[in-house]
Design an enzyme around this catalytic site. Sequence first.
Site, PDB file in Angstrom:
ATOM      1  N   TYR A 169     -12.512  -1.713  -3.554  1.00 56.27           N
ATOM      2  CA  TYR A 169     -13.014  -1.857  -2.175  1.00 56.27           C
ATOM      3  C   TYR A 169     -14.533  -1.705  -2.097  1.00 56.27           C
ATOM      4  O   TYR A 169     -15.074  -1.376  -1.034  1.00 56.27           O
ATOM      5  CB  TYR A 169     -12.320  -0.857  -1.261  1.00 56.27           C
ATOM      6  CG  TYR A 169     -10.919  -1.278  -0.834  1.00 56.27           C
ATOM      7  CD1 TYR A 169     -10.730  -2.410  -0.032  1.00 56.27           C
ATOM      8  CD2 TYR A 169      -9.794  -0.561  -1.218  1.00 56.27           C
ATOM      9  CE1 TYR A 169      -9.461  -2.803   0.375  1.00 56.27           C
ATOM     10  CE2 TYR A 169      -8.509  -0.952  -0.818  1.00 56.27           C
ATOM     11  CZ  TYR A 169      -8.358  -2.069  -0.021  1.00 56.27           C
ATOM     12  OH  TYR A 169      -7.090  -2.452   0.382  1.00 56.27           O
ATOM     13  N   HIS A 228      -2.257  -5.466   1.435  1.00 57.93           N
ATOM     14  CA  HIS A 228      -3.568  -6.070   1.178  1.00 57.93           C
ATOM     15  C   HIS A 228      -3.369  -7.523   0.762  1.00 57.93           C
ATOM     16  O   HIS A 228      -2.376  -7.850   0.113  1.00 57.93           O
ATOM     17  CB  HIS A 228      -4.286  -5.338   0.035  1.00 57.93           C
ATOM     18  CG  HIS A 228      -5.477  -6.103  -0.480  1.00 57.93           C
ATOM     19  ND1 HIS A 228      -6.709  -6.038   0.121  1.00 57.93           N
ATOM     20  CD2 HIS A 228      -5.591  -6.998  -1.504  1.00 57.93           C
ATOM     21  CE1 HIS A 228      -7.542  -6.847  -0.516  1.00 57.93           C
ATOM     22  NE2 HIS A 228      -6.895  -7.441  -1.511  1.00 57.93           N
ATOM     23  N   THR A 280      -5.522  -7.129  10.622  1.00 56.41           N
ATOM     24  CA  THR A 280      -5.833  -5.835   9.993  1.00 56.41           C
ATOM     25  C   THR A 280      -5.338  -4.674  10.847  1.00 56.41           C
ATOM     26  O   THR A 280      -4.726  -3.733  10.340  1.00 56.41           O
ATOM     27  CB  THR A 280      -7.365  -5.715   9.786  1.00 56.41           C
ATOM     28  OG1 THR A 280      -7.819  -6.852   9.047  1.00 56.41           O
ATOM     29  CG2 THR A 280      -7.723  -4.437   9.054  1.00 56.41           C
ATOM     30  N   ARG A 336      -2.233 -14.130   4.074  1.00 56.28           N
ATOM     31  CA  ARG A 336      -2.955 -13.469   5.166  1.00 56.28           C
ATOM     32  C   ARG A 336      -2.177 -13.642   6.483  1.00 56.28           C
ATOM     33  O   ARG A 336      -2.093 -12.718   7.298  1.00 56.28           O
ATOM     34  CB  ARG A 336      -4.365 -14.049   5.323  1.00 56.28           C
ATOM     35  CG  ARG A 336      -5.307 -13.835   4.144  1.00 56.28           C
ATOM     36  CD  ARG A 336      -5.842 -12.450   4.002  1.00 56.28           C
ATOM     37  NE  ARG A 336      -6.456 -11.906   5.194  1.00 56.28           N
ATOM     38  CZ  ARG A 336      -7.108 -10.731   5.210  1.00 56.28           C
ATOM     39  NH1 ARG A 336      -7.234 -10.002   4.101  1.00 56.28           N
ATOM     40  NH2 ARG A 336      -7.616 -10.266   6.323  1.00 56.28           N
ATOM     41  N   ASN A 374      -2.020   0.189   6.964  1.00 59.89           N
ATOM     42  CA  ASN A 374      -1.522  -1.114   7.420  1.00 59.89           C
ATOM     43  C   ASN A 374      -0.694  -1.874   6.376  1.00 59.89           C
ATOM     44  O   ASN A 374      -0.569  -3.091   6.421  1.00 59.89           O
ATOM     45  CB  ASN A 374      -2.683  -1.962   7.964  1.00 59.89           C
ATOM     46  CG  ASN A 374      -3.742  -2.224   6.917  1.00 59.89           C
ATOM     47  OD1 ASN A 374      -3.580  -1.862   5.757  1.00 59.89           O
ATOM     48  ND2 ASN A 374      -4.826  -2.863   7.318  1.00 59.89           N
ATOM     49  N   ARG A 393       2.496  -6.495   9.130  1.00 60.05           N
ATOM     50  CA  ARG A 393       1.790  -5.389   9.770  1.00 60.05           C
ATOM     51  C   ARG A 393       2.353  -5.085  11.157  1.00 60.05           C
ATOM     52  O   ARG A 393       2.451  -3.916  11.558  1.00 60.05           O
ATOM     53  CB  ARG A 393       0.292  -5.687   9.809  1.00 60.05           C
ATOM     54  CG  ARG A 393      -0.347  -5.472   8.423  1.00 60.05           C
ATOM     55  CD  ARG A 393      -1.714  -6.063   8.323  1.00 60.05           C
ATOM     56  NE  ARG A 393      -2.457  -5.568   7.162  1.00 60.05           N
ATOM     57  CZ  ARG A 393      -3.629  -6.069   6.769  1.00 60.05           C
ATOM     58  NH1 ARG A 393      -4.181  -7.066   7.435  1.00 60.05           N
ATOM     59  NH2 ARG A 393      -4.237  -5.578   5.705  1.00 60.05           N
ATOM     60  N   LYS A 416       0.824  -1.215   0.000  1.00 60.50           N
ATOM     61  CA  LYS A 416       0.000   0.000   0.000  1.00 60.50           C
ATOM     62  C   LYS A 416       0.862   1.272   0.000  1.00 60.50           C
ATOM     63  O   LYS A 416       2.075   1.222   0.257  1.00 60.50           O
ATOM     64  CB  LYS A 416      -0.942  -0.038   1.208  1.00 60.50           C
ATOM     65  CG  LYS A 416      -1.987  -1.169   1.134  1.00 60.50           C
ATOM     66  CD  LYS A 416      -2.950  -1.102   2.324  1.00 60.50           C
ATOM     67  CE  LYS A 416      -4.019  -2.167   2.225  1.00 60.50           C
ATOM     68  NZ  LYS A 416      -4.990  -2.056   3.367  1.00 60.50           N
ATOM     69  N   PHE A 426     -15.324   3.624   7.253  1.00 58.85           N
ATOM     70  CA  PHE A 426     -13.936   3.921   6.875  1.00 58.85           C
ATOM     71  C   PHE A 426     -13.710   3.972   5.368  1.00 58.85           C
ATOM     72  O   PHE A 426     -12.594   4.202   4.919  1.00 58.85           O
ATOM     73  CB  PHE A 426     -12.980   2.900   7.521  1.00 58.85           C
ATOM     74  CG  PHE A 426     -13.235   1.453   7.154  1.00 58.85           C
ATOM     75  CD1 PHE A 426     -12.771   0.921   5.959  1.00 58.85           C
ATOM     76  CD2 PHE A 426     -13.937   0.621   8.018  1.00 58.85           C
ATOM     77  CE1 PHE A 426     -12.997  -0.416   5.627  1.00 58.85           C
ATOM     78  CE2 PHE A 426     -14.170  -0.716   7.706  1.00 58.85           C
ATOM     79  CZ  PHE A 426     -13.693  -1.232   6.495  1.00 58.85           C
ATOM     80  N   GLU A 464      -9.832 -10.390  -7.865  1.00 62.56           N
ATOM     81  CA  GLU A 464      -8.832  -9.326  -7.697  1.00 62.56           C
ATOM     82  C   GLU A 464      -7.643  -9.484  -8.656  1.00 62.56           C
ATOM     83  O   GLU A 464      -7.086  -8.475  -9.109  1.00 62.56           O
ATOM     84  CB  GLU A 464      -8.347  -9.309  -6.244  1.00 62.56           C
ATOM     85  CG  GLU A 464      -9.433  -8.843  -5.276  1.00 62.56           C
ATOM     86  CD  GLU A 464      -9.009  -8.813  -3.819  1.00 62.56           C
ATOM     87  OE1 GLU A 464      -9.758  -8.246  -3.012  1.00 62.56           O
ATOM     88  OE2 GLU A 464      -7.940  -9.365  -3.468  1.00 62.56           O
TER      89      GLU A 464
HETATM   90  N1  UDP Z   1      -9.722  -0.345   7.334  1.00 64.00           N
HETATM   91  C1  UDP Z   1      -9.824   0.844   8.031  1.00 64.00           C
HETATM   92  N2  UDP Z   1     -10.510   0.846   9.225  1.00 64.00           N
HETATM   93  C2  UDP Z   1     -11.083  -0.278   9.745  1.00 64.00           C
HETATM   94  C3  UDP Z   1     -10.993  -1.476   9.024  1.00 64.00           C
HETATM   95  C4  UDP Z   1     -10.302  -1.482   7.828  1.00 64.00           C
HETATM   96  O1  UDP Z   1      -9.333   1.882   7.589  1.00 64.00           O
HETATM   97  O2  UDP Z   1     -11.685  -0.221  10.817  1.00 64.00           O
HETATM   98  C5  UDP Z   1      -8.987  -0.375   6.065  1.00 64.00           C
HETATM   99  C6  UDP Z   1      -7.617  -1.055   6.177  1.00 64.00           C
HETATM  100  O3  UDP Z   1      -6.703  -0.399   5.304  1.00 64.00           O
HETATM  101  C7  UDP Z   1      -7.950  -2.449   5.723  1.00 64.00           C
HETATM  102  C8  UDP Z   1      -8.951  -2.183   4.607  1.00 64.00           C
HETATM  103  O4  UDP Z   1      -9.734  -1.092   5.107  1.00 64.00           O
HETATM  104  O5  UDP Z   1      -6.802  -3.156   5.286  1.00 64.00           O
HETATM  105  C9  UDP Z   1      -9.852  -3.328   4.244  1.00 64.00           C
HETATM  106  O6  UDP Z   1     -10.473  -3.818   5.425  1.00 64.00           O
HETATM  107  P1  UDP Z   1     -10.595  -5.370   5.685  1.00 64.00           P
HETATM  108  O7  UDP Z   1     -11.528  -5.537   6.847  1.00 64.00           O
HETATM  109  O8  UDP Z   1     -10.927  -6.077   4.422  1.00 64.00           O
HETATM  110  O9  UDP Z   1      -9.122  -5.753   6.192  1.00 64.00           O
HETATM  111  P2  UDP Z   1      -7.960  -6.623   5.505  1.00 64.00           P
HETATM  112  O10 UDP Z   1      -8.626  -7.693   4.675  1.00 64.00           O
HETATM  113  O11 UDP Z   1      -7.130  -5.679   4.673  1.00 64.00           O
HETATM  114  O12 UDP Z   1      -7.172  -7.195   6.658  1.00 64.00           O
HETATM  115 MG    MG Z   2     -10.073  -7.526   3.263  1.00 67.17          MG
END
Ligand code: UDP
Ligand code: MG
Length: 137
Positions: free
Chosen positions: A49, A115, A91, A85, A112, A102, A9, A57, A126
Amino acid sequence: MERTFAIIKPDAVAQSYTGQILAMVEGAGFRVVGLRKTRLSEAQAKAFYAVHAERPFYAGLVTFMTEGPVVVMVLEKEGAIAAWRALMGATNPANAAEGTIRKKFAENVERNCVHGSDAPETAAAEIPFFFAASELL
Ligand code: UDP
Ligand code: MG
């Protein structure tokens, strides 16, 4: 052999963590089958997204993901989706395990660093969002 989609990112690219993250990727046994530096348009970030469109968010996430260049990748390994993952970590970096990307590099739940696709259907959508089949080698 499974494939997953990954993004380094804007926060991580701007802080010059790309090389260290790629070393962790290759060190964990992933084969990088696709790799490109790009900058997401607002339309691309919103579409990528879209699943989060109703979340509070979402607007901030779109702003963050378009603030600078990213590195998009396709990674291959047995169980690549879960393995990537796991290497990414939770996250919210406050909850991320030691040794994860992370935990090591991320600032907060939004910024973070990485992705990763969360399921086979997600990876299947994707990967072609960013790569033509001919670019996966
Ligand atoms: N995100 C955020 N606030 C939150 C949760 C997620 O800004 O409370 C952002 C963060 O950059 C995250 C992305 O939105 O990676 C996508 O969220 P997801 O729940 O899919 O998390 P990921 O799959 O990336 O772990
Ligand atoms: Mg996600």
